[in-house]
Design a protein around this motif. Structure first.
Motif, short mmCIF file in Angstrom:
data_model
loop_
_atom_site.label_atom_id
_atom_site.label_comp_id
_atom_site.label_asym_id
_atom_site.label_seq_id
_atom_site.Cartn_x
_atom_site.Cartn_y
_atom_site.Cartn_z
N MET A 1 -5.78 -13.52 8.95
CA MET A 1 -6.73 -12.88 9.83
C MET A 1 -8.16 -13.22 9.41
N TYR A 2 -8.51 -13.09 8.12
CA TYR A 2 -9.86 -13.36 7.64
C TYR A 2 -9.87 -14.58 6.73
N LEU A 3 -8.96 -15.52 6.96
CA LEU A 3 -8.68 -16.50 5.94
C LEU A 3 -9.70 -17.61 5.75
N VAL A 4 -10.05 -18.35 6.72
CA VAL A 4 -10.78 -19.57 6.47
C VAL A 4 -12.29 -19.38 6.41
N THR A 18 -12.08 -2.17 8.64
CA THR A 18 -11.46 -1.50 7.49
C THR A 18 -12.24 -0.29 6.96
N TYR A 19 -13.48 -0.12 7.37
CA TYR A 19 -14.32 0.93 6.78
C TYR A 19 -13.73 2.33 6.96
N TRP A 51 -16.99 -12.41 -1.27
CA TRP A 51 -16.32 -12.60 0.01
C TRP A 51 -15.69 -13.98 0.17
N ARG A 52 -16.29 -15.01 -0.36
CA ARG A 52 -15.70 -16.36 -0.21
C ARG A 52 -14.29 -16.40 -0.80
N ARG A 53 -14.09 -15.70 -1.91
CA ARG A 53 -12.78 -15.68 -2.54
C ARG A 53 -11.87 -14.65 -1.87
N ILE A 54 -12.38 -13.44 -1.67
CA ILE A 54 -11.56 -12.36 -1.11
C ILE A 54 -11.06 -12.70 0.29
N SER A 55 -11.88 -13.38 1.06
CA SER A 55 -11.49 -13.71 2.43
C SER A 55 -10.28 -14.63 2.49
N ASP A 59 -4.24 -10.37 1.98
CA ASP A 59 -4.63 -9.07 2.51
C ASP A 59 -5.89 -8.57 1.82
N PRO A 60 -7.06 -8.99 2.30
CA PRO A 60 -8.32 -8.54 1.69
C PRO A 60 -8.46 -7.02 1.70
N ARG A 61 -7.82 -6.37 2.68
CA ARG A 61 -7.87 -4.91 2.76
C ARG A 61 -7.25 -4.27 1.52
N ALA A 62 -6.23 -4.88 0.98
CA ALA A 62 -5.61 -4.36 -0.23
C ALA A 62 -6.59 -4.42 -1.40
N TRP A 63 -7.42 -5.46 -1.43
CA TRP A 63 -8.42 -5.58 -2.50
C TRP A 63 -9.41 -4.44 -2.43
N VAL A 64 -9.98 -4.15 -1.24
CA VAL A 64 -10.96 -3.07 -1.16
C VAL A 64 -10.30 -1.73 -1.44
#
Length: 165
Positions: A1-4, A18-19, A51-55, A59-64
């Motif tokens: 979803m937020y990958l590239v 996600t907020y 963000w460059r890495r997390i994206s 699942d970036p949502r899991a990170w936050v």
């Protein structure tokens, strides 16, 4: 979803998506909406800087979510430690308001160049020697001595007081 694409647009979209969920999660942990919002803000600041890495995560949502949980736990531990210290040692003593002379000194110090001000404060208020200040400032001893002399000379007319008997 937020990958590239790791840019402001994808981050803004991620934030919008996600907020609310993150704040709801944090409210459940903290029982305080204001604290939950503060933690969420810190989480997203950290996410933006990475963000460059997390994206690129699955699942970036899991990170936050994880970072938010960790921050809540960290705040809780700091509060618990502070409470234990308060219980053990009691509240800190009241600090008296600065008197007029102290306020005048601070105002005069603000008018000095930063290197002179630092030298005077470190020497006279901090109790450091000229050699210690020189090491801290990365300057020769004679430079520190000159800063002290010039600073004292500049302060003198600013701090003249009337002596009444």
């Amino acid at each position: 979803m937020y990958l590239v694409m790791a840019d402001a647009d994808t981050f803004a979209e991620f934030y919008r998506d996600t907020y609310r969920g993150l704040v709801a999660q944090l409210v459940a942990y903290t029982a305080d909406l204001g604290e939950a919002q503060d933690v969420a803000q810190e989480v997203y600041v950290r996410a933006w800087s990475r963000w460059r890495r997390i994206s690129t995560y699955d699942d970036p949502r899991a990170w936050v979510s994880r970072v938010g949980h960790n921050l809540v736990i960290s705040r809780w531990r700091r509060a618990r430690t502070a409470l234990a210290g308060l219980t053990r040692h009691g509240p800190p003593p009241d600090t008296p308001e600065p008197d007029a002379t102290t306020l005048d000194l601070v105002a005069a110090l603000r008018r000095l160049p930063e290197p002179q001000r630092r030298a005077l404060v470190l020497f006279h208020l901090g109790g450091f020697t000229v050699a210690e200040i020189a090491r801290m400032e990365g300057a020769p001893d004679n430079t520190v001595k000159a800063r002290l002399a010039r600073g004292r000379q500049a302060l003198a007319p600013m701090l003249t007081t009337e002596v009444t008997s």
